[in-house]
Design a protein around this motif. Sequence first.
Motif, PDB file in Angstrom:
ATOM      1  N   LYS A   1       0.807  -1.221   0.000  1.00  0.00           N
ATOM      2  CA  LYS A   1       0.000   0.000   0.000  1.00  0.00           C
ATOM      3  C   LYS A   1       0.845   1.278   0.000  1.00  0.00           C
ATOM      4  CE  LYS A   1      -3.939   2.156   2.350  1.00  0.00           C
ATOM      5  NZ  LYS A   1      -4.935   2.012   3.434  1.00  0.00           N
ATOM      6  N   TYR A   2       1.919   1.302   0.825  1.00  0.00           N
ATOM      7  CA  TYR A   2       2.671   2.542   1.013  1.00  0.00           C
ATOM      8  C   TYR A   2       4.043   2.560   0.337  1.00  0.00           C
ATOM      9  CZ  TYR A   2      -0.887   3.491   4.527  1.00  0.00           C
ATOM     10  OH  TYR A   2      -2.081   3.694   5.162  1.00  0.00           O
ATOM     11  N   GLY A   3       4.543   1.390  -0.072  1.00  0.00           N
ATOM     12  CA  GLY A   3       5.825   1.330  -0.761  1.00  0.00           C
ATOM     13  C   GLY A   3       6.973   0.967   0.170  1.00  0.00           C
ATOM     14  N   PRO A   4       8.006   0.314  -0.379  1.00  0.00           N
ATOM     15  CA  PRO A   4       9.124  -0.159   0.448  1.00  0.00           C
ATOM     16  C   PRO A   4      10.030   0.939   1.003  1.00  0.00           C
ATOM     17  CG  PRO A   4       9.462  -0.702  -1.882  1.00  0.00           C
ATOM     18  CD  PRO A   4       8.079  -0.167  -1.756  1.00  0.00           C
TER      19      PRO A   4
ATOM     20  N   MET B   1      10.733  -4.361  -3.144  1.00  0.00           N
ATOM     21  CA  MET B   1      11.613  -3.344  -3.740  1.00  0.00           C
ATOM     22  C   MET B   1      12.416  -3.930  -4.905  1.00  0.00           C
ATOM     23  SD  MET B   1      12.827  -0.261  -3.823  1.00  0.00           S
ATOM     24  CE  MET B   1      12.958   0.792  -2.366  1.00  0.00           C
ATOM     25  N   ILE B   2      13.041  -5.095  -4.696  1.00  0.00           N
ATOM     26  CA  ILE B   2      13.865  -5.716  -5.745  1.00  0.00           C
ATOM     27  C   ILE B   2      13.008  -6.088  -6.948  1.00  0.00           C
ATOM     28  CG2 ILE B   2      15.410  -7.644  -6.295  1.00  0.00           C
ATOM     29  CD1 ILE B   2      16.542  -5.583  -4.266  1.00  0.00           C
ATOM     30  N   SER B   3      11.782  -6.564  -6.705  1.00  0.00           N
ATOM     31  CA  SER B   3      10.904  -6.963  -7.818  1.00  0.00           C
ATOM     32  C   SER B   3      10.528  -5.775  -8.695  1.00  0.00           C
ATOM     33  CB  SER B   3       9.629  -7.635  -7.284  1.00  0.00           C
ATOM     34  OG  SER B   3       8.745  -6.695  -6.695  1.00  0.00           O
TER      35      SER B   3
ATOM     36  N   SER C   1      17.991   7.668  -0.115  1.00  0.00           N
ATOM     37  CA  SER C   1      18.827   7.108  -1.181  1.00  0.00           C
ATOM     38  C   SER C   1      18.084   6.257  -2.200  1.00  0.00           C
ATOM     39  CB  SER C   1      19.948   6.256  -0.558  1.00  0.00           C
ATOM     40  OG  SER C   1      20.707   7.013   0.356  1.00  0.00           O
ATOM     41  N   VAL C   2      16.819   5.929  -1.943  1.00  0.00           N
ATOM     42  CA  VAL C   2      16.105   5.016  -2.850  1.00  0.00           C
ATOM     43  C   VAL C   2      14.779   5.620  -3.305  1.00  0.00           C
ATOM     44  CG1 VAL C   2      17.098   2.999  -1.665  1.00  0.00           C
ATOM     45  CG2 VAL C   2      14.811   3.796  -1.034  1.00  0.00           C
ATOM     46  N   SER C   3      14.221   5.015  -4.333  1.00  0.00           N
ATOM     47  CA  SER C   3      12.845   5.313  -4.742  1.00  0.00           C
ATOM     48  C   SER C   3      12.145   3.973  -4.967  1.00  0.00           C
ATOM     49  CB  SER C   3      12.803   6.160  -6.012  1.00  0.00           C
ATOM     50  OG  SER C   3      13.476   5.510  -7.070  1.00  0.00           O
ATOM     51  N   ASP C   4      10.825   3.959  -4.857  1.00  0.00           N
ATOM     52  CA  ASP C   4      10.078   2.699  -4.933  1.00  0.00           C
ATOM     53  C   ASP C   4      10.170   2.028  -6.297  1.00  0.00           C
ATOM     54  OD1 ASP C   4       9.247   2.761  -2.296  1.00  0.00           O
ATOM     55  OD2 ASP C   4       7.431   3.901  -2.741  1.00  0.00           O
ATOM     56  N   THR C   5      10.290   2.831  -7.349  1.00  0.00           N
ATOM     57  CA  THR C   5      10.367   2.276  -8.710  1.00  0.00           C
ATOM     58  C   THR C   5      11.377   3.068  -9.536  1.00  0.00           C
ATOM     59  OG1 THR C   5       8.644   3.757  -9.569  1.00  0.00           O
ATOM     60  CG2 THR C   5       7.899   1.638  -8.673  1.00  0.00           C
TER      61      THR C   5
END
Length: 488
Positions: free
Chosen positions: A77-80, A127-129, A193-197
């Motif tokens: 729902k909210y993202g990794p 996240m990896i997927s 440092s990251v984004s969901d996609t």
Amino acid sequence: MSASNLKFLSFSGNSRILHLSWMAFFISFVVWFNHAPLLVSIKETLGLTDQQIKTLLILNVALTIPARIVVGMLVDKYGPKIMYSMLLGISSMLCFFFAIADSFEQMALARFLLGFVGAGFVIGIRMISEWFPAKQVGLAEGIYGGWGNFGSAAAAMSLPTIALMFGGDEGWRYAVALTGFIALVYAFIYYNSVSDTPKGSTYFKPKKSGAMEVTSKGDFLLLILMTIPMYGALGLLAWKLSPNGVSLLSESVTMMIYGGLVLLFLYQLYHIYQVNKSIFHTPVPEIHRYKFKQVAVLNMAYLATFGSELAVVSMLPLFFSETFNITVVQAGLLASGFAFMNLVSRPTGGYFSDKLGRKLTLTICLAGLAVGYFVMGLITPEWFIVLAVLATMCCSFFVQAGEGAVFAVVPLVQRRLTGQIAGMAGAYGNVGALLFLTVLSVVSAQLFFWVIAATALVTLVIVQFMDEPRGQMAEVLPDGTVQMIDVH
């Protein structure tokens, strides 16, 4: 996303996300198992009994079963990005609570709550997927799981030395608090440092929240059936803590927990119906269907693989010590080979899943671990220790390659539900550990290994009902158009 070879040594693009995510998982596992190598010091400082120490070990995995289910729903729902950052931040506070605890009751509560951090695994799976194509996802998930899982071994190797560096009887408190501080710092690093996609990609979310979506009436019944063992495992935990087990809970409190679990199960059934009631009057279009049997098979496969790993890692040092009459330190070093294999075997299972096929790889791994556990059941004091360790490491390879093979399939079932599917499979791993450890409490080590081998053979048959992921799966964009995602 390029389908070219995974650039493991790079720190850009999807490789950067992989490295940042396995490190988050690694830290979460250090936090989750930071007490294990320090138990002798903790026991002496607070004057705990052997039974109380065993209780802390049980409590440490208790909350992980429901936490993986709930966190799986929340990450979908909210993202990794936000979920991993929150998990690390919250677990750091719980770490500090454990570090300052000055009674068994406080420690028991802190360890129970820290079971929550074990849910971090499912966040990174989603996240990896999102960042890797189907042709690479098995290897990428294997590296994420294998390298992150090594956090427990890293804790065992480093924390006793860190505690000695701080010195004194209270050195363990500073070592535990340090892991909490690292988790807190990394929570901010990960969030920034990251984004969901990848840029331009859509993060698909479930249409409804509260329970897993299914797409047929048969799958609805199967989902309910697969929910029961998780509540049964929590009931078994309550029994182990009751006067019939370690007597941490009174009879009345235990009965209240049983009642609460029944109510929670009924509440879950209500949500499962609310989320899926439309399938009883409006058939789901073929393009949007997925087969829940895929999830059920993966649950059972993870029960046999990760469930057995957790159980065996818990008992192997003592088994070696008693079988070969060696010191606990020597036995611990020999048994550590089981966990060390994670660095290579999980990625290997994922890699071969990408190359040879998901179903074939999982079949080979389950057959290998069935044979491996059968051989381990044959170990006697007459064996050469070297042969016993080799047999253990060979078995371990198939166990952890099987875990990699399971999570090479999880992202290819239904993209928007990946967190929930990973959460359910992960929870089944803990269910397996609890079941196998319960078996160990009433039978010999030899029979314990053979029960796992038999479970693997049954699971091997079940895996033959899994469909090899092929073609594409459909997800709906916010504007209503359908996007097709490759799954092979």
